[in-house]
Design a protein around this motif. Structure first.
Motif, PDB file in Angstrom:
ATOM      1  N   GLY A 415       0.849  -1.081  -0.112  1.00 19.27           N
ATOM      2  CA  GLY A 415       0.088   0.024   0.062  1.00 19.27           C
ATOM      3  C   GLY A 415       1.116   1.229  -0.015  1.00 19.27           C
ATOM      4  O   GLY A 415       0.123   2.199   0.173  1.00 19.27           O
ATOM      5  N   THR A 416       2.107   1.198  -0.007  1.00 19.83           N
ATOM      6  CA  THR A 416       2.760   2.435  -0.122  1.00 19.83           C
ATOM      7  C   THR A 416       2.787   3.434  -1.180  1.00 19.83           C
ATOM      8  O   THR A 416       2.863   4.564  -1.144  1.00 19.83           O
ATOM      9  CB  THR A 416       4.366   1.973  -0.156  1.00 19.83           C
ATOM     10  OG1 THR A 416       4.849   1.410  -1.523  1.00 19.83           O
ATOM     11  CG2 THR A 416       4.831   1.444   1.142  1.00 19.83           C
ATOM     12  N   GLU A 417       2.196   2.664  -2.390  1.00 18.00           N
ATOM     13  CA  GLU A 417       1.624   3.652  -3.491  1.00 18.00           C
ATOM     14  C   GLU A 417       0.538   4.670  -3.281  1.00 18.00           C
ATOM     15  O   GLU A 417       0.279   5.647  -4.181  1.00 18.00           O
ATOM     16  CB  GLU A 417       1.665   2.734  -4.749  1.00 18.00           C
ATOM     17  CG  GLU A 417       2.739   1.821  -5.219  1.00 18.00           C
ATOM     18  CD  GLU A 417       2.918   0.475  -4.340  1.00 18.00           C
ATOM     19  OE1 GLU A 417       3.694  -0.015  -4.557  1.00 18.00           O
ATOM     20  OE2 GLU A 417       1.855   0.225  -3.435  1.00 18.00           O
ATOM     21  N   LEU A 418      -0.190   4.186  -1.979  1.00 16.25           N
ATOM     22  CA  LEU A 418      -1.278   5.056  -1.773  1.00 16.25           C
ATOM     23  C   LEU A 418      -0.956   6.297  -1.336  1.00 16.25           C
ATOM     24  O   LEU A 418      -1.401   7.494  -1.019  1.00 16.25           O
ATOM     25  CB  LEU A 418      -2.152   4.543  -0.751  1.00 16.25           C
ATOM     26  CG  LEU A 418      -2.609   3.019  -1.280  1.00 16.25           C
ATOM     27  CD1 LEU A 418      -3.591   2.545  -0.142  1.00 16.25           C
ATOM     28  CD2 LEU A 418      -3.936   3.561  -2.418  1.00 16.25           C
ATOM     29  N   ASN A 419       0.410   6.887  -1.360  1.00 16.21           N
ATOM     30  CA  ASN A 419       0.805   7.980  -0.766  1.00 16.21           C
ATOM     31  C   ASN A 419       0.457   9.162  -1.680  1.00 16.21           C
ATOM     32  O   ASN A 419       0.805  10.396  -1.419  1.00 16.21           O
ATOM     33  CB  ASN A 419       2.419   8.097  -0.270  1.00 16.21           C
ATOM     34  CG  ASN A 419       3.299   7.730  -1.550  1.00 16.21           C
ATOM     35  OD1 ASN A 419       2.716   7.433  -2.665  1.00 16.21           O
ATOM     36  ND2 ASN A 419       4.476   7.270  -1.318  1.00 16.21           N
ATOM     37  N   ILE A 420       0.062   8.797  -2.875  1.00  8.32           N
ATOM     38  CA  ILE A 420      -0.384   9.995  -3.836  1.00  8.32           C
ATOM     39  C   ILE A 420      -1.616  10.796  -3.151  1.00  8.32           C
ATOM     40  O   ILE A 420      -1.864  11.592  -3.968  1.00  8.32           O
ATOM     41  CB  ILE A 420      -0.522   9.120  -5.199  1.00  8.32           C
ATOM     42  CG1 ILE A 420      -1.912   8.228  -5.236  1.00  8.32           C
ATOM     43  CG2 ILE A 420       0.677   8.651  -5.569  1.00  8.32           C
ATOM     44  CD1 ILE A 420      -2.076   7.929  -6.781  1.00  8.32           C
ATOM     45  N   LEU A 421      -2.361  10.196  -2.320  1.00  2.87           N
ATOM     46  CA  LEU A 421      -3.648  10.609  -1.893  1.00  2.87           C
ATOM     47  C   LEU A 421      -2.815  11.424  -0.855  1.00  2.87           C
ATOM     48  O   LEU A 421      -2.414  11.358   0.180  1.00  2.87           O
ATOM     49  CB  LEU A 421      -4.376   9.751  -1.195  1.00  2.87           C
ATOM     50  CG  LEU A 421      -5.021   8.628  -2.008  1.00  2.87           C
ATOM     51  CD1 LEU A 421      -5.700   7.519  -1.289  1.00  2.87           C
ATOM     52  CD2 LEU A 421      -6.238   9.384  -3.037  1.00  2.87           C
ATOM     53  N   PRO A 422      -3.198  12.935  -0.986  1.00  8.01           N
ATOM     54  CA  PRO A 422      -2.671  13.803  -0.006  1.00  8.01           C
ATOM     55  C   PRO A 422      -3.272  13.759   1.438  1.00  8.01           C
ATOM     56  O   PRO A 422      -4.524  13.651   1.470  1.00  8.01           O
ATOM     57  CB  PRO A 422      -2.819  15.247  -0.568  1.00  8.01           C
ATOM     58  CG  PRO A 422      -3.526  15.141  -1.888  1.00  8.01           C
ATOM     59  CD  PRO A 422      -3.755  13.477  -1.901  1.00  8.01           C
ATOM     60  N   ASP A 423      -2.341  13.849   2.388  1.00 11.79           N
ATOM     61  CA  ASP A 423      -2.964  13.838   4.035  1.00 11.79           C
ATOM     62  C   ASP A 423      -3.481  12.706   4.156  1.00 11.79           C
ATOM     63  O   ASP A 423      -4.642  12.620   5.142  1.00 11.79           O
ATOM     64  CB  ASP A 423      -3.740  15.129   4.169  1.00 11.79           C
ATOM     65  CG  ASP A 423      -2.955  16.061   3.891  1.00 11.79           C
ATOM     66  OD1 ASP A 423      -1.915  16.539   4.318  1.00 11.79           O
ATOM     67  OD2 ASP A 423      -3.700  17.112   3.132  1.00 11.79           O
ATOM     68  N   LEU A 424      -3.325  11.363   3.626  1.00 13.53           N
ATOM     69  CA  LEU A 424      -3.961  10.191   3.749  1.00 13.53           C
ATOM     70  C   LEU A 424      -3.466   9.772   5.236  1.00 13.53           C
ATOM     71  O   LEU A 424      -2.283   9.613   5.578  1.00 13.53           O
ATOM     72  CB  LEU A 424      -3.588   9.217   2.945  1.00 13.53           C
ATOM     73  CG  LEU A 424      -4.067   7.884   3.089  1.00 13.53           C
ATOM     74  CD1 LEU A 424      -5.631   8.002   2.907  1.00 13.53           C
ATOM     75  CD2 LEU A 424      -3.662   6.614   2.306  1.00 13.53           C
ATOM     76  N   ALA A 425      -4.571   9.582   6.345  1.00 14.07           N
ATOM     77  CA  ALA A 425      -4.200   9.163   7.483  1.00 14.07           C
ATOM     78  C   ALA A 425      -3.709   7.572   7.435  1.00 14.07           C
ATOM     79  O   ALA A 425      -4.051   6.825   6.611  1.00 14.07           O
ATOM     80  CB  ALA A 425      -5.468   9.026   8.342  1.00 14.07           C
ATOM     81  N   SER A 426      -2.715   7.173   8.146  1.00 17.62           N
ATOM     82  CA  SER A 426      -1.949   6.021   8.165  1.00 17.62           C
ATOM     83  C   SER A 426      -2.897   4.782   8.469  1.00 17.62           C
ATOM     84  O   SER A 426      -2.754   3.717   7.805  1.00 17.62           O
ATOM     85  CB  SER A 426      -0.926   5.935   9.219  1.00 17.62           C
ATOM     86  OG  SER A 426      -1.386   6.076  10.655  1.00 17.62           O
ATOM     87  N   GLU A 427      -3.776   4.963   9.351  1.00 20.89           N
ATOM     88  CA  GLU A 427      -4.924   3.843   9.533  1.00 20.89           C
ATOM     89  C   GLU A 427      -5.556   3.621   8.373  1.00 20.89           C
ATOM     90  O   GLU A 427      -6.225   2.706   8.328  1.00 20.89           O
ATOM     91  CB  GLU A 427      -5.754   4.218  10.863  1.00 20.89           C
ATOM     92  CG  GLU A 427      -6.718   5.494  10.806  1.00 20.89           C
ATOM     93  CD  GLU A 427      -5.866   6.853  11.283  1.00 20.89           C
ATOM     94  OE1 GLU A 427      -6.784   7.650  11.727  1.00 20.89           O
ATOM     95  OE2 GLU A 427      -4.733   6.936  11.129  1.00 20.89           O
ATOM     96  N   ASP A 428      -5.847   4.611   7.471  1.00 22.28           N
ATOM     97  CA  ASP A 428      -6.664   4.497   6.115  1.00 22.28           C
ATOM     98  C   ASP A 428      -6.104   3.834   5.294  1.00 22.28           C
ATOM     99  O   ASP A 428      -6.721   2.986   4.544  1.00 22.28           O
ATOM    100  CB  ASP A 428      -7.250   5.781   5.681  1.00 22.28           C
ATOM    101  CG  ASP A 428      -8.024   6.563   6.686  1.00 22.28           C
ATOM    102  OD1 ASP A 428      -9.021   5.773   7.174  1.00 22.28           O
ATOM    103  OD2 ASP A 428      -8.192   7.641   6.538  1.00 22.28           O
ATOM    104  N   ALA A 429      -4.559   3.875   5.116  1.00 24.08           N
ATOM    105  CA  ALA A 429      -3.822   3.309   4.063  1.00 24.08           C
ATOM    106  C   ALA A 429      -4.155   1.662   4.103  1.00 24.08           C
ATOM    107  O   ALA A 429      -4.020   1.188   3.120  1.00 24.08           O
ATOM    108  CB  ALA A 429      -2.493   3.611   4.181  1.00 24.08           C
ATOM    109  N   GLY A 430      -4.035   1.126   5.064  1.00 25.27           N
ATOM    110  CA  GLY A 430      -3.903  -0.242   5.380  1.00 25.27           C
ATOM    111  C   GLY A 430      -5.407  -0.740   4.959  1.00 25.27           C
ATOM    112  O   GLY A 430      -5.519  -1.766   4.208  1.00 25.27           O
TER     113      GLY A 430
END
Length: 623
Positions: A415-430
Motif C-alpha cells: 500500500g505504499t503507492e497510496l501516498n499519492i493521496l494527500p494527507d492520507l491517515a496512516s490507519e486508512d492506508a491499510g
C-alpha cells in the motif's frame, strides 16, 4: 533483631530460598485457585486477605500507568492479554507476605514518622511547597482512599521498607566480581590490520549466458514480481469538497465585517540576545542607565547578537525570556540570567496586535466559508455520488461533475503507492490496500469510510499477477548478483589464505604486502570498539576472542574484510567506576530482593478466589 534478619538473608538457607524465584513466578496463580473464600475476597496470602476494593484500586493504578505508555487505555481483554491482573495480584501478594513477616518481627512505624512522610509527599503540597490539607483531601478523593486507608497503606509501606533495608541495604558486589567486570569492560587491545578489497583480488570472469540462466533458475524467488493492481480513486471528504469552492470577494468582506470584533492578532516582537561575561554585564548595566543604544554597546564590546525571530509572547518557551522581551519598550533591552551566565535581551521592533485587516485574514476567512459550505453539502454530494456509482458511471465522469481530483496508482499489497493521496491517515492506508486486494476486476466496489467523515471510491481497472521474471528482463541484475557473489567468495578465500599465512608464522606486514596493501596500527580499543570509530564492535569482538598474540579476520559493520594481529593487550587498572559499581550493587540488591519476596510469598501460600476475581474484573469494564 535486624542483625539476625541480615544474617538470614546472607546465609545459605536464605540464598536457597531465593533460588525458587523462577519456580514461584512460573506457578503463580494457576494451581492455587479456590472458590471457598468470601465473595469480597479476591485472594488470600497466609492469614491476610486481599479484598476486591484493594485489588480494584491497585488494578486501576496499573491500568493508568500502562495507558500513559501506550497512549490509550487498554480494554479489559487487552489488559488480560498483557497480564495486568496477574501482575497486580503478584504485587499485592508480595506486599501482604512482607507485611506478615514485618509483623512477626515486631516492626512498626510511629505517628511522627507518618506525619513526616505526609508533609514530605509532593502530591499534597500547595503552591508554597508546604503541606496543603485541601490538596490532601482532593488526592485521596481521586484515589478512592479514606484517611484511615491512606495512613494504613503508608504504615505498611514503611514497615516493608524497614524490613528490606535491614536485609539488603548493605549488600555489596563481591570484590572478585568487581574485578572481573572491570577487566571485561576496561581491558584494551591494539592491533595491526589491513583491509582486503576488490582491488586486492583478480577481477571475476564475466558470467556466460549459461551461468546467468543457471543462477536465475536457482535464485528465481529473488527475481519475482509482486502482484500489482491498477486503480482509479476518488476521495470525497469535507476538505476535498471545500477545495472545489470559490468564495466571492463580497462574501469574504461581509464575513469579515460580521466577525471582525472577534478577530485578533497577537502583538509580535523582533527579539535578539547576547551572552555577557561579568565585565560586559557591568558595561551593559552602565549603558542601560545612561540610555546608550543596544547597538552601540554591542560594538563597544565587540559582540554580535543572535536573532530569535519575530515572536508572539505565547510562542516563546523560555518564560524568563518572554517576560523580559515583553517588559521593555521598542529599542530597549533587559539583562537576565541564562544557562551559561547573564544575557541581554533586546527588542528591535514591535508589531502591534489588535484587529487584523481584511487583507491579512481574507484567505483564512475564505477557507472557513468553504469548509462551512462543504460541511453543509457533503451529505447531499455523497448521496449523488452513490447514485452515480450504482448506475455504473465511471469515476472520471463523477470527478468532472463535482470538480474533485481523480488519482490513479499501481498498488501493491504494502500500500505504499497510496501516498499519492494527500494527507492520507496512516490507519486508512491499510484498509484501502486490503479492500483493493479483495476486489474483483470489473465489479462495483463499496465506498471505504475514512477518518474525518470522508469516503474513498475506487475502480479496479487491471491486475498484474505476481510472476517469475525472464532472463531478458533481469539480465543486468542477475549479472551483478553473480559478479558480487564471485567477488565475495574470492575475498573470503583471500581472508582465509591470509589467516593461514599468519598461522604459519608469516609476519602480518609480509602478508599485507602479498596483497599490495599496507598494514595499519589501530588506536587502543575495548571489547566494544574504539572511541574514534576506527575499530567497530565486530572487529573488537574478534580481536578479544583469543590471547595476547591472537590473529584472525572479520567482516566489519561497513562490509570490509579485515585481517588483524593483536600487538598489545593492556589489562584494566584501578577500581571499577564508582557509578558502575553502585549500579551493579543496586542490581544485585534487586535480584536478591526479588528472590526473597517471591519465596516469602510462596511460603505464605497464595490462594485465588477465581469467581470473585472475575466479578471484580467485570466491574473494570465500566471504569
Amino acid at each position: 533483631m535486624l542483625d539476625s534478619l541480615r544474617g538470614f538473608a546472607k546465609s545459605w538457607p536464605g540464598k536457597i530460598m531465593g533460588a525458587f524465584l523462577l519456580v514461584g513466578v512460573a506457578g503463580f496463580g494457576i494451581n492455587n485457585v479456590i472458590t471457598d473464600l468470601g465473595t469480597n475476597t479476591v485472594a488470600r496470602v497466609g492469614d491476610a486477605e486481599i479484598n476486591s476494593r484493594t485489588f480494584l484500586r491497585a488494578y486501576q493504578r496499573q491500568i493508568n500507568q500502562v495507558a500513559q505508555q501506550l497512549g490509550s487505555v487498554p480494554t479489559a481483554e487487552q489488559a488480560v492479554n498483557l497480564g495486568i491482573p496477574s501482575m497486580v495480584l503478584q504485587d499485592l501478594a508480595q506486599d501482604a507476605a512482607l507485611d506478615q513477616m514485618a509483623s512477626t518481627f515486631g516492626l512498626g512505624v510511629s505517628e511522627d514518622k507518618l506525619s513526616e512522610m505526609l508533609r514530605a509527599d509532593p502530591s499534597f503540597q500547595g503552591t508554597l511547597g508546604t503541606f496543603d490539607p485541601n490538596a490532601f483531601t482532593q488526592v485521596l478523593r481521586q484515589s478512592g482512599l479514606t484517611e484511615a486507608e491512606y495512613f494504613q497503606d503508608q504504615g505498611d509501606a514503611a514497615r516493608r521498607q524497614q524490613l528490606i533495608l535491614s536485609l539488603f541495604g548493605d549488600t555489596t558486589l563481591p570484590e572478585t566480581a568487581s574485578k572481573l567486570i572491570n577487566r571485561y569492560v576496561g581491558d584494551q587491545r591494539t592491533i595491526d590490520f589491513f583491509v582486503l578489497g576488490d582491488t586486492n583480488i583478480e577481477t571475476p570472469a564475466t558470467p556466460s549466458e549459461e551461468e546467468l540462466a543457471a543462477y536465475l533458475e536457482e535464485n528465481q524467488v529473488e527475481f519475482r514480481t509482486v502482484e500489482t493492481r491498477t486503480v482509479q480513486m476518488l476521495r470525497l471528504s469535507p476538505a476535498d469538497l471545500a477545495a472545489t469552492k470559490t468564495i466571492a470577494a463580497d462574501a469574504i468582506a461581509a464575513e469579515y465585517e460580521r466577525t471582525k470584533d472577534g478577530l485578533t492578532k497577537p502583538e509580535r516582537r523582533t527579539i535578539e540576545q547576547v551572552v555577557l561575561n561579568d565585565e560586559q554585564v557591568a558595561a551593559f548595566e552602565a549603558g542601560q542607565a545612561a540610555g546608550t543604544p543596544f547597538e552601540t554597546l554591542l560594538a563597544d564590546n565587540g559582540l554580535s547578537a543572535t536573532g530569535l525571530g519575530t515572536l508572539a509572547e505565547s510562542e516563546i518557551n523560555d518564560g524568563n525570556l518572554a517576560r523580559a522581551a515583553y517588559g521593555v519598550s521598542e529599542g530597549g533591552f533587559a539583562i537576565i540570567d541564562g544557562v551559561t551566565g547573564k544575557r541581554a535581551v533586546h527588542v528591535s521592533a514591535i508589531e502591534p496586535g489588535g484587529v487584523p485587516s481584511l487583507d491579512e485574514v481574507s484567505e483564512q476567512i475564505a477557507q472557513g466559508l468553504a469548509r462551512t459550505q462543504a460541511r453543509n453539502e457533503i451529505a447531499d454530494v455523497q448521496d449523488q455520488v452513490e447514485e452515480l456509482r450504482a448506475a455504473f458511471r465511471p469515476l472520471t465522469e463523477i470527478a468532472d461533475r463535482f470538480g474533485l481530483d481523480l488519482y490513479q496508482a499501481d498498488v501493491t499489497a504494502s500500500g505504499t503507492e497510496l501516498n499519492i493521496l494527500p494527507d492520507l491517515a496512516s490507519e486508512d492506508a491499510g484498509r484501502i490496500s486490503q479492500a483493493i486486494f479483495k476486489a474483483e476486476e470489473g465489479q462495483l466496489t463499496a465506498a471505504i469510510p475514512l477518518a474525518g467523515s470522508g469516503n474513498l471510491y475506487f475502480d479496479l481497472t487491471a491486475i498484474e499477477p505476481a510472476r517469475d521474471q525472464t532472463l531478458d528482463e533481469v539480465r543486468d541484475a542477475v549479472a551483478a548478483a553473480v559478479t558480487a557473489q564471485r567477488t565475495n567468495d574470492a575475498l573470503l578465500a583471500a581472508r582465509a589464505d591470509a589467516v593461514a599465512k599468519l598461522d604459519a608464522g608469516t609476519p602480518l606486514a609480509d602478508v599485507a604486502a602479498s596483497y599490495n596493501v599496507f598494514p595499519q596500527l589501530s588506536s587502543p580499543f575495548t571489547r566494544f570498539g574504539a572511541a574514534d570509530g576506527s575499530v567497530d564492535s565486530v572487529v573488537a569482538a574478534a580481536a578479544f576472542a583469543g590471547g595476547a598474540e591472537h590473529h584472525g579476520s572479520a567482516l566489519n559493520q561497513s562490509g570490509e574484510h579485515i585481517v588483524f594481529q593483536v600487538v598489545a593487550a593492556t589489562p584494566a587498572e584501578g577500581p571499577l567506576d564508582p557509578g558502575a559499581q553502585a549500579s551493579l550493587e543496586n542490581e544485585a540488591r534487586i535480584g536478591i530482593y526479588g528472590d526473597f519476596v517471591t519465596a516469602i510469598r510462596d511460603d505464605a501460600g497464595l490462594r485465588i478466589n477465581q469467581q470473585a476475581l472475575q466479578q471484580t474484573l467485570a466491574l473494570t469494564s465500566g471504569l
